[in-house]
Write a protein that holds these residues in place. Structure first.
Motif, short mmCIF file in Angstrom:
data_model
loop_
_atom_site.label_atom_id
_atom_site.label_comp_id
_atom_site.label_asym_id
_atom_site.label_seq_id
_atom_site.Cartn_x
_atom_site.Cartn_y
_atom_site.Cartn_z
N ASN A 136 0.84 -1.18 0.00
CA ASN A 136 0.00 0.00 0.00
C ASN A 136 0.88 1.24 0.00
O ASN A 136 1.97 1.24 0.56
CB ASN A 136 -0.91 0.01 1.23
N ALA A 137 0.40 2.28 -0.63
CA ALA A 137 1.07 3.59 -0.59
C ALA A 137 0.22 4.47 0.31
O ALA A 137 -0.98 4.59 0.12
CB ALA A 137 1.17 4.18 -1.99
N GLU A 138 0.84 5.06 1.32
CA GLU A 138 0.15 5.91 2.28
C GLU A 138 0.76 7.30 2.24
O GLU A 138 1.91 7.47 1.87
CB GLU A 138 0.27 5.33 3.68
N THR A 139 -0.03 8.28 2.66
CA THR A 139 0.48 9.65 2.66
C THR A 139 0.32 10.26 4.05
O THR A 139 -0.64 9.97 4.77
CB THR A 139 -0.27 10.52 1.65
N VAL A 140 1.28 11.07 4.41
CA VAL A 140 1.21 11.84 5.65
C VAL A 140 1.67 13.26 5.38
O VAL A 140 2.50 13.50 4.51
CB VAL A 140 2.08 11.23 6.80
N GLU A 141 1.08 14.17 6.14
CA GLU A 141 1.56 15.54 6.14
C GLU A 141 1.93 15.87 7.57
O GLU A 141 1.15 15.63 8.49
CB GLU A 141 0.51 16.52 5.65
N VAL A 142 3.15 16.36 7.76
CA VAL A 142 3.60 16.73 9.09
C VAL A 142 3.90 18.22 9.13
O VAL A 142 4.36 18.81 8.14
CB VAL A 142 4.83 15.92 9.55
N ILE A 143 3.61 18.81 10.27
CA ILE A 143 3.85 20.24 10.48
C ILE A 143 5.12 20.38 11.30
O ILE A 143 5.28 19.74 12.36
CB ILE A 143 2.66 20.89 11.23
N ALA A 144 6.02 21.21 10.83
CA ALA A 144 7.31 21.40 11.49
C ALA A 144 7.14 22.25 12.75
O ALA A 144 6.27 23.12 12.82
CB ALA A 144 8.29 22.10 10.53
N PRO A 145 8.00 22.01 13.74
CA PRO A 145 7.97 22.89 14.92
C PRO A 145 8.51 24.27 14.57
O PRO A 145 9.14 24.45 13.52
CB PRO A 145 8.89 22.16 15.91
N ASN A 146 8.28 25.22 15.44
CA ASN A 146 8.77 26.58 15.19
C ASN A 146 10.28 26.61 15.09
O ASN A 146 10.84 27.34 14.30
CB ASN A 146 8.28 27.53 16.28
N ASP A 147 10.98 25.81 15.91
CA ASP A 147 12.44 25.79 15.91
C ASP A 147 12.91 24.44 15.39
O ASP A 147 13.12 23.50 16.15
CB ASP A 147 12.98 26.03 17.32
N VAL A 148 13.05 24.33 14.06
CA VAL A 148 13.45 23.07 13.44
C VAL A 148 14.87 22.69 13.82
O VAL A 148 15.22 21.52 13.87
CB VAL A 148 13.29 23.14 11.90
N SER A 149 15.73 23.65 14.12
CA SER A 149 17.12 23.34 14.45
C SER A 149 17.22 22.52 15.74
O SER A 149 18.22 21.86 15.97
CB SER A 149 17.93 24.62 14.59
N ALA A 150 16.19 22.53 16.55
CA ALA A 150 16.22 21.77 17.81
C ALA A 150 16.01 20.28 17.59
O ALA A 150 16.19 19.48 18.50
CB ALA A 150 15.14 22.29 18.76
N THR A 151 15.68 19.86 16.38
CA THR A 151 15.38 18.46 16.11
C THR A 151 16.48 17.83 15.27
O THR A 151 16.24 17.34 14.19
CB THR A 151 14.03 18.30 15.40
N SER A 152 17.69 17.79 15.78
CA SER A 152 18.81 17.29 14.99
C SER A 152 19.45 16.04 15.58
O SER A 152 20.62 15.79 15.34
CB SER A 152 19.86 18.39 14.83
N ALA A 153 18.72 15.25 16.34
CA ALA A 153 19.28 14.03 16.92
C ALA A 153 19.56 13.00 15.83
O ALA A 153 18.96 13.02 14.76
CB ALA A 153 18.30 13.45 17.95
N LYS A 154 20.49 12.10 16.11
CA LYS A 154 20.77 11.00 15.19
C LYS A 154 19.48 10.23 14.95
O LYS A 154 18.65 10.10 15.83
CB LYS A 154 21.82 10.06 15.78
#
Length: 180
Positions: free
Chosen positions: A90-108
Motif C-alpha cells: 500500500n502507498a500511504e500519505t502523511v503531512e507533518v507540520i514542522a515545529p517553530n524551531d526546526v534546528s532543535a530536532t537534529s538528533a541522530k
C-alpha cells in the motif's frame, strides 16, 4: 508510520514511540485504547516501510510511504503462526507540520536499536494520514521498492505455519541515546 502501526496492532497508544500521543491531535487519532475488537494479539515478522518521496510544504512536509505487511504473522492460540498481511503493498500519505524551531530536532536517526527511548517527534505534528496515495503511480513504484518480488511474497494467508517468518533487524534502526 511505525508508531501508528505499533499503536494499532497493540490496541494501545502507549505502544507507540515516545511523543506520538503529543504529535497526533485527538481529532486525527484512531481509538487506539478502545478498539472495536479488544482481542489481545501477538505479532512476529517484519513490516516493511519505505519512504518514497517528500515534498516541502508551507507548514512542513508531505510524504508518501510504502507499507508492505506481507511478512507479518499473528501467533494463534494454538501456538501456530498465521499470515495477516497481503502480498500486495500500500502507498500511504502523511503531512507533518514542522515545529517553530526546526534546528532543535537534529538528533541522530539511525542505529542498532528497535525503537527510540526519547521523544523523536520533538514538536512535529501530524496534520494528515491517509491510507492511500494521491499519486496513483505510487502503487506500482511501491511494489518495486519492497525487498521481495510480489511472486516471492508469502501466498498462504490464514493457513497455520509451525515457524514464523523471520523478524529482520531494524533498518535503519534507532540510535543508542547514550551515544548522542
Amino acid at each position: 508510520m511505525e508508531s501508528y502501526y505499533l499503536a494499532i496492532n497493540a490496541n494501545a497508544l502507549s505502544a507507540a514511540y515516545p511523543g506520538f500521543d503529543e504529535a497526533v491531535p485527538q481529532r486525527n487519532r484512531a481509538d487506539f485504547d478502545h478498539p472495536v475488537d479488544p482481542t489481545e494479539r501477538r505479532y512476529v515478522g517484519t513490516q516493511f516501510q519505505h519512504l518514497m518521496w517528500m515534498t516541502k510544504t508551507e507548514r512542513g512536509w508531505f510524504a508518501t510511504i510504502c507499507t508492505g505487511d506481507y511478512s507479518v504473522m499473528e501467533v494463534g492460540q494454538d501456538g501456530k503462526f498465521y499470515n495477516v498481511g497481503s502480498k500486495y503493498v500500500n502507498a500511504e500519505t502523511v503531512e507533518v507540520i514542522a515545529p517553530n524551531d526546526v534546528s532543535a530536532t537534529s538528533a541522530k536517526s539511525s542505529g542498532p536499536e528497535r525503537a527510540p527511548i526519547i521523544n523523536v517527534f520533538d514538536g512535529w505534528m501530524l496534520a494528515e494520514h491517509v491510507k492511500g496515495a494521491r499519486d496513483q503511480n505510487a502503487y506500482a513504484e511501491c511494489d518495486s521498492r519492497m525487498p521481495d518480488a510480489r511472486d516471492a511474497r508469502p501466498q498462504k494467508a490464514n493457513l497455520p505455519h509451525d515457524t514464523p517468518y523471520p523478524t529482520l533487524a531494524p533498518y535503519p534502526g534507532w540510535p543508542r541515546y547514550d551515544e548522542n
